[in-house]
Enzyme design. Structure first.
Site, PDB file in Angstrom:
ATOM      1  N   TYR A   1      -1.412  -3.457  -6.836  1.00  0.00           N
ATOM      2  CA  TYR A   1      -1.316  -3.840  -5.556  1.00  0.00           C
ATOM      3  C   TYR A   1      -2.818  -4.061  -4.904  1.00  0.00           C
ATOM      4  O   TYR A   1      -3.356  -3.121  -4.478  1.00  0.00           O
ATOM      5  CB  TYR A   1      -0.296  -3.469  -4.592  1.00  0.00           C
ATOM      6  CG  TYR A   1      -0.340  -4.067  -3.248  1.00  0.00           C
ATOM      7  CD1 TYR A   1      -0.026  -5.233  -3.132  1.00  0.00           C
ATOM      8  CD2 TYR A   1      -0.961  -3.196  -2.135  1.00  0.00           C
ATOM      9  CE1 TYR A   1       0.173  -6.000  -1.723  1.00  0.00           C
ATOM     10  CE2 TYR A   1      -1.014  -3.976  -0.882  1.00  0.00           C
ATOM     11  CZ  TYR A   1      -0.478  -5.039  -0.814  1.00  0.00           C
ATOM     12  OH  TYR A   1      -0.458  -5.812   0.599  1.00  0.00           O
TER      13      TYR A   1
ATOM     14  N   ARG B   1       0.661  -1.146   0.004  1.00  0.00           N
ATOM     15  CA  ARG B   1      -0.013   0.163  -0.087  1.00  0.00           C
ATOM     16  C   ARG B   1       0.990   1.305   0.151  1.00  0.00           C
ATOM     17  O   ARG B   1       2.129   1.294   0.518  1.00  0.00           O
ATOM     18  CB  ARG B   1      -0.856   0.235   1.135  1.00  0.00           C
ATOM     19  CG  ARG B   1      -2.087  -0.784   1.168  1.00  0.00           C
ATOM     20  CD  ARG B   1      -2.871  -0.781   2.265  1.00  0.00           C
ATOM     21  NE  ARG B   1      -2.219  -1.135   3.743  1.00  0.00           N
ATOM     22  CZ  ARG B   1      -1.733  -0.681   4.529  1.00  0.00           C
ATOM     23  NH1 ARG B   1      -1.862   0.837   4.325  1.00  0.00           N
ATOM     24  NH2 ARG B   1      -1.370  -1.342   5.541  1.00  0.00           N
TER      25      ARG B   1
ATOM     26  N   ARG C   1       1.754 -12.316  -0.876  1.00  0.00           N
ATOM     27  CA  ARG C   1       0.326 -12.556  -0.334  1.00  0.00           C
ATOM     28  C   ARG C   1      -0.269 -13.871  -0.932  1.00  0.00           C
ATOM     29  O   ARG C   1       0.074 -14.158  -2.216  1.00  0.00           O
ATOM     30  CB  ARG C   1      -0.392 -11.412  -0.649  1.00  0.00           C
ATOM     31  CG  ARG C   1      -0.198  -9.945  -0.265  1.00  0.00           C
ATOM     32  CD  ARG C   1      -0.570  -9.972   1.244  1.00  0.00           C
ATOM     33  NE  ARG C   1      -0.300  -8.711   2.217  1.00  0.00           N
ATOM     34  CZ  ARG C   1      -1.072  -8.178   2.937  1.00  0.00           C
ATOM     35  NH1 ARG C   1      -1.900  -8.766   3.398  1.00  0.00           N
ATOM     36  NH2 ARG C   1      -0.414  -7.118   3.468  1.00  0.00           N
TER      37      ARG C   1
ATOM     38  N   CYS D   1       0.407  -7.988  11.544  1.00  0.00           N
ATOM     39  CA  CYS D   1       0.757  -8.421  12.950  1.00  0.00           C
ATOM     40  C   CYS D   1      -0.081  -9.733  13.458  1.00  0.00           C
ATOM     41  O   CYS D   1      -0.259  -9.817  14.613  1.00  0.00           O
ATOM     42  CB  CYS D   1       0.364  -7.237  13.748  1.00  0.00           C
ATOM     43  SG  CYS D   1       1.291  -5.846  13.818  1.00  0.00           S
TER      44      CYS D   1
END
Ligand code: OXD
Ligand code: MN
Length: 581
Positions: free
Chosen positions: A198, A70, A366, A251
């Site tokens: 993205y 991002r 990803r 996280c």
């Protein structure tokens, strides 16, 4: 296919006139359409099939090396008044925002196909769901939207019935970072994104709609759009509770949402409702009810292994689009943390040489996979009413200070706890990694309006609902003097979640401290866990002096929002300061 909705038909024609595509395809969301797109992308080299025996229906996409995360510095919220976007956002006046990007869209789809994707965020039959239409020239985006949203004919039918939809215009443009922008126009319920393919910048249903635009709508309509996973816990006795938890990007939200109970917790079951976004409304019963607006996971691959998240590891062995991972000689995907295989080609498509020290897979590589492939996918995720939330948990990646877990003393204190979340930055966004920054409610990159007004909105729920969830803060990431993690994390986090639920049910012991309620000694079950009691004491200690410094820094932070900082938040802060002495 086209549409009976005049506003949609007009907008599509206007966009086509501006962008000048060769063809226009209205997406129907069918399996045939997905298969056709995959086939075309394999022919044109946008995707490469992976080993069809060991990774059936899995594909690899390598993005441009300058387009891997991002872009927060190029993401704007366009409101008439700068103050309404707040210091937490980059701002442009709406007319300037349009003027900045519209010329970049001029003729940008020449020689390309323009896809029109009607989509629904949330179960189609849910009154809590919201629809949008994304126009894009990227077949990769269409395939990802197939997995991540409920899209196509059913979503279009809903739009035609209600007449309401968020407009999202996307083009990969020329991928020049100088000509890349992600613009939000909350008052117009519209998004314009150009120059990136993205996920978070291009799959407009996700961060742009379900968080930035939805958070703005949620404030006006009295609900909450949050960067939260939703996980269900079922005890061996069959008692079920749902927790919504906010953590900054990368996280461990997906791992927590798919937690696998450790050996010591036979009989416990975990159900995933969502791994990234929660939309929460006050139900008729005064409780907060949550839906997951998404239908799939766009998860961080590195670190996924049978030890950290076996369900995810197994889930991505078929029907998955991998972005920016490495590959092995037998064409399997490979990433740091994968226990077997040796990478031979890195995420840039280059051969790996023995002296190559850089990660083989990009740290923000990803997987995109349907939520239905998750073995612990909760059936209730399809329930139009959503699920009732017992506890809200905030967390960050902090090597010191924040204890393993603590509970807010009341709702306003919980809002302060969420507002002051701080975390080390990760590879999910372009920029320096590992720097501690405030990431209020894990929404720093995603709140579509001024944080001061956002905190005020959160505080207002005390008046809106009479059975509010308990509020907690956790920190799985405390480090010892050698830099090692003090808490084992992953499946063992269930021990902490159990204390949280028990607190909500009024059956767990706590001790009151200035920063909140901490587990009483022994209240967190550590049976069969190889952890030194002295480490446990450290994990559950509160250092008043360090906390005074922290509260000074929180004061300075919330003060940056000037007269938008709610008095209720300042009062909650003062109470902690007074308790610290
Ligand atoms: C995500 C993110 O992709 O938070 O979910 O960056
Ligand atoms: Mn996220």
């Amino acid at each position: 296919m086209s549409t009976s909705n005049k506003a949609l038909a007009t907008w599509v024609s206007e966009v086509a006139a501006l962008t000048q595509p060769d063809n226009i395809v209205w997406c129907d969301g069918s399996t045939e359409e997905y298969d056709r797109l995959i086939k075309e992308m394999c022919e044109t080299g946008i995707l490469d099939p992976l080993n069809s025996e060991t990774y059936p229906d899995c594909y690899l996409h390598l993005s441009s090396p300058s387009d891997v995360a991002r872009v927060e510095h190029l993401t704007f919220v366009c409101t008439d008044e700068k103050e309404d976007a707040g210091p937490n956002n980059n701002w442009m006046a709406p007319a300037d925002g349009h003027a900045k990007v519209d010329p970049l869209f001029d003729g940008c789809m020449k020689g390309r196909t323009m896809y029109v994707i009607p989509y629904c965020m949330g179960p189609i039959a849910s009154p809590l769901a919201r629809c949008g239409v994304e126009i894009t020239d990227s077949p990769y985006v269409v395939a990802n939207m197939h997995i991540m949203t409920r899209m196509g004919s059913a979503a279009l039918a809903r739009i035609e019935k209600s007449g309401k939809f968020v407009r999202g215009l996307h083009s990969t443009g020329d991928l020049d970072p100088e000509r890349r922008f992600v613009m939000h126009f909350p008052h117009e319920l519209s998004i314009k994104s150009i120059g990136s393919g993205y996920g978070g910048n291009a799959l407009l249903g996700k961060k742009c709609h379900a968080l930035r635009i939805a958070s703005y709508q949620a404030r006006t309509e009295g609900w909450l759009a949050e960067h939260m996973l939703i996980v269900g816990l079922e005890s061996p006795e069959g008692e079920k509770h749902y927790i919504a938890a906010a953590f900054p990007s990368a996280c461990g939200k997906t791992n927590l949402a798919m937690l696998i109970p450790p050996e010591s917790h036979k009989g416990w079951k975990i159900w995933t409702v969502g791994d990234d976004i929660a939309w929460m409304h006050v139900g008729d019963d005064g409780q907060l009810w949550a839906i997951n607006p998404e239908a799939g996971y766009f998860g961080v691959v590195p670190g996924t292994s049978p030890n950290t998240n076996k369900n995810a590891y197994d889930m991505i062995e078929s029907g998955t689009i991998f972005t920016n991972v490495a590959t092995t000689a037998n064409n399997e995907p490979w990433w740091e943390g994968r226990p077997d295989g040796t990478p031979t080609t890195n995420w840039k498509g280059e051969a790996i040489t023995p002296d190559n020290k850089a990660p083989a897979a990009h740290p923000n590589s990803r997987f995109t996979v349907s939520a239905k492939k998750n073995p612990c996918y909760a059936e209730e995720s399809e329930d139009p009413r959503g699920v009732p939330i017992s506890a809200i948990v905030f967390g960050g990646r902090r090597r010191e200070l924040a204890p393993l877990v603590y509970q807010a003393k009341n709702w306003a204190h919980g809002v302060l706890m969420g507002a002051s979340v701080a975390s080390e930055t990760t590879a999910a966004a372009i920029g320096q990694v590992g720097v501690v920054r405030r990431d209020s409610m894990a929404m720093k990159p995603f709140c579509g309006y001024n944080f001061g007004d956002y905190w005020d909105h959160w505080l207002s729920f005390e008046q809106r609902a009479d059975k509010l969830p308990g509020m907690f803060h956790v920190n799985w990431f405390r480090r010892d003097a050698d830099g090692g993690f003090m808490w084992p994390g992953f499946g063992e986090n269930l021990r902490v979640l159990r204390w949280i639920i028990d607190r909500c049910e009024g059956r767990a012991e706590a001790r009151e401290t200035p920063i909140g309620y901490l587990p009483a000694p022994g209240a967190i079950d550590t049976d069969d866990l190889d952890i030194d009691p002295a480490v446990m004491d450290k994990l559950l200690a509160v250092d008043n002096e360090q906390w005074k410094t922290e509260m000074d820094s929180v004061e300075e932070y919330i003060g940056k929002f000037g007269d938008r900082t709610p008095e209720g938040l300042k009062a909650a802060h003062q109470k902690v300061v007074a308790a610290l002495g």
